[in-house]
Design a protein around this motif. Structure first.
Motif, PDB file in Angstrom:
ATOM      1  N   LEU A  82     -58.724  52.502  27.463  1.00  0.00           N
ATOM      2  CA  LEU A  82     -60.161  52.733  27.359  1.00  0.00           C
ATOM      3  C   LEU A  82     -60.515  53.340  26.001  1.00  0.00           C
ATOM      4  O   LEU A  82     -61.542  52.992  25.400  1.00  0.00           O
ATOM      5  CB  LEU A  82     -60.622  53.649  28.487  1.00  0.00           C
ATOM      6  N   SER A  87     -62.015  46.480  27.542  1.00  0.00           N
ATOM      7  CA  SER A  87     -63.019  46.379  28.598  1.00  0.00           C
ATOM      8  C   SER A  87     -62.898  45.021  29.260  1.00  0.00           C
ATOM      9  O   SER A  87     -61.981  44.249  28.973  1.00  0.00           O
ATOM     10  CB  SER A  87     -64.419  46.525  27.995  1.00  0.00           C
ATOM     11  N   VAL A 114     -59.693  46.612  33.093  1.00  0.00           N
ATOM     12  CA  VAL A 114     -59.463  45.756  31.923  1.00  0.00           C
ATOM     13  C   VAL A 114     -58.610  44.571  32.355  1.00  0.00           C
ATOM     14  O   VAL A 114     -57.510  44.753  32.873  1.00  0.00           O
ATOM     15  CB  VAL A 114     -58.740  46.535  30.798  1.00  0.00           C
TER      16      VAL A 114
END
Length: 583
Positions: A82, A87, A114
């Protein structure tokens, strides 16, 4: 094994006026969890010290990671992802064989929302052009590339890396980051985990390319979680016997990367990474592992089982270790010969003192993959069973075949960034069109299961108008040659008679022409008609090309591509008299 340890399915069957049949497994499987990462969290709390993943260290002792250790590492690594800005739109591209770090990367990405995509090692290490790999990277636009070995995968990474792409490795090279050094605040990962929803993408799996260019199949969290509900519903014995798996099959394919990997995790089992393979050079590593670890659930391809059966007959201790705790043997990837089937069942009875189910199934990357499964011991191989609970099977008349289509919560939403191809693979009722034909074991009782009846796209007509079922004929032909050939391409569309292009087994040369001719003559003599009579064949001395699409990364043959790339061999096939020749 007692029948009660599997499902006891009931079905609703609808027969329509146009010949279409819809068969639905009544009821819904009990839900294990909303997501696969939720099961990791569960087992880390319930059995934190139990072995979850294991891999040999440089060929030596096993390195074992417990559920608690994996969960801690996943939270820290997920937080690091992150912090990198990964993402749903910036996934992880994985260039690696199966490994502990490969598993940790994939699980960490899933935990924080993800997507990851493990791409076949053949695209990186075998391909000379890297066309399929670069196509995958262009499609996905990854924010991170993970590789097991920076130097070994250097050419592949150079082919796909961009300035804003992070690179991490188990064995770094140059400016790559060491994956073991990446760690963030676990609380941030936990917060992302609580926001996971079923429609979010968990991973992308690329199709093998056997019917065209590989496509990125969308695997949502709900899709793969629901598929594991179906697996647990079928294999009831998993509740009492958490699976112990010794597995070599690559995680870039759905069979191992989804079904087996997630089955172990969802049921609190142990996954031993087997760095062997069913090849003469690598089977020794598999044997070494099976000397130490007794699996409860085992998968292999028929060629691998044949190698193991030979070793079992020579090594009683190995056979006792293998069959000692075994609940099930599954095969896929090719048809199994009757002598292998009989030998495995007899060995199980002799060594274990009872029957061990030997079975196969039907599924696809787009179906999760678990779709149809046979749980009743058969006298011969080939029965792929019945639909799992929650799956509707539609059989649509197509010429003289029944084309299979499926609908369930575990069917993909489609192909990433490819609306047109997605629409082409679903019918007007929302059923996914497999492209496979199925044949009922008993037309009057569909609950007895089905046999694979070929790929619809491969079948063709002779000039006489006679349909040729290519898949079944190819399997029968390869089996008849008893190891002399490893695959065949059936030729004859709009011609008077059939021919075959043969890919020889290793070591087969022109010196074996007499044996090949004798086998072909016997095959032709046993034919029942023009649709299965092959009297001419050309042995191809050049292996199938991955880059030209003749072979997939799984080693299967793309019939259409071979015919497209080898017109001279087809000309030779029909230019001369009946018989076998080399090209």
């Amino acid at each position: 094994m007692a029948a009660a340890e599997f499902w006891t399915p009931e079905f609703h069957v609808e027969k329509r006026d146009d010949g279409t049949i819809v068969m639905e497994h009544i009821g819904h499987a009990e839900r294990l969890a909303d997501t696969i990462p939720a099961r990791l969290k569960y087992w880390a709390e319930v059995t934190p010290d139990a072995t979850y993943l294991a891999q040999r260290i440089a060929g030596g002792d096993w390195q074992r990671l417990s559920y608690g250790e994996v969960f801690d590492r996943v939270r820290a690594l997920g937080a690091a992802f992150l912090e990198m800005g990964l993402s749903q739109q910036r996934p992880v591209l994985i260039l690696s064989e199966n490994s502990l770090d490969h598993a940790l990367v994939a699980l960490s990405a899933q935990y924080v929302g993800v997507p990851s995509a493990a791409v076949s090692t053949a695209f990186s290490l075998v391909s000379e052009t890297h066309d399929k790999l670069t196509g995958a990277a262009e499609l996905l636009q990854p924010g991170l590339i993970f590789t097991s070995d920076g130097a070994r995968y250097a050419k592949a990474i150079d082919a796909v890396r961009k300035p804003d792409t992070e690179i991490a490795a188990t064995v770094p090279s140059g400016s790559m980051q060491d994956i073991a050094s990446l760690a963030g605040d676990p609380a941030r990962a936990d917060a992302a985990f609580t926001k996971l929803s079923g429609d979010m993408v968990a991973k992308y799996l690329f199709t093998s390319g056997s019917t065209g260019s590989p496509k990125a199949v969308i695997n949502t969290h709900d899709m793969i979680a629901r598929n594991q509900d179906m697996v647990a519903d079928c294999f009831r014995f998993l509740r009492a016997h958490p699976p112990v798996v010794v597995d070599w099959a690559p995680w870039s394919h759905t069979a191992s990367g989804n079904k087996v990997f997630n089955m172990v995790l969802c049921n609190g089992g142990s996954y031993y990474i087997d760095e062997g393979k069913p090849t003469p050079n690598l089977i020794g590593e598999t044997l070494r592992n099976l000397h130490e670890i007794s699996p409860t659930w085992y998968f292999n391809v028929p060629a691998g089982y044949e190698m193991l059966l030979e070793e079992f007959r020579k090594d009683r201790a190995l056979a006792e270790r293998f069959f000692g705790k075994l609940d099930l043997m599954m095969y896929a990837g090719a048809g199994m010969a009757q002598h292998i089937w009989d030998g495995l069942l007899a060995m199980a009875r002799d060594v274990a003192g009872h029957d061990v189910l030997l079975t196969t199934a039907l599924g696809a990357t787009e179906t999760g993959p678990f779709a149809l499964m046979c749980t009743e011991q058969q006298e011969s191989p080939g029965n792929i069973g019945v639909p799992a609970r929650g799956i509707s099977l539609k059989l649509v008349p197509n010429e003289d075949k029944l084309e299979a289509r499926l609908k369930s919560p575990s069917i993909t939403a489609g192909y990433y960034k490819d609306v047109k191809t997605t629409a082409e693979h679903f019918d007007e009722e929302g059923f996914y069109m497999l492209g496979d034909a199925l044949r009922p074991t008993d037309p009057d009782d569909l609950t007895k299961g089905f046999f694979f009846d070929g790929r619809i796209a491969e079948n063709f007509k002779l000039a006489t108008g006679t349909w040729v079922a290519v898949g079944a004929l190819r399997t029968k032909l390869v089996d008849h040659f008893e190891g002399l050939i490893r695959d065949a391409v059936i030729v004859g569309e709009n011609r008077e008679e059939l021919g075959a292009l043969l890919f020889p087994a290793d070591g087969v040369t022109a010196a074996d022409l007499f044996r090949l001719q004798e086998k072909l003559d016997r095959f032709a003599a046993a034919a029942t008609g023009s649709s299965n009579r092959v009297r001419r064949a050309v042995v191809l001395t050049k292996p199938p090309s991955l880059d030209k699409g003749e072979a997939t990364d799984k080693g299967s043959i793309n019939q259409r591509a071979v015919l497209r790339e080898r017109p001279a061999a087809v000309f030779q096939l029909y230019d001369g008299p009946h018989g076998v020749s080399f090209h």
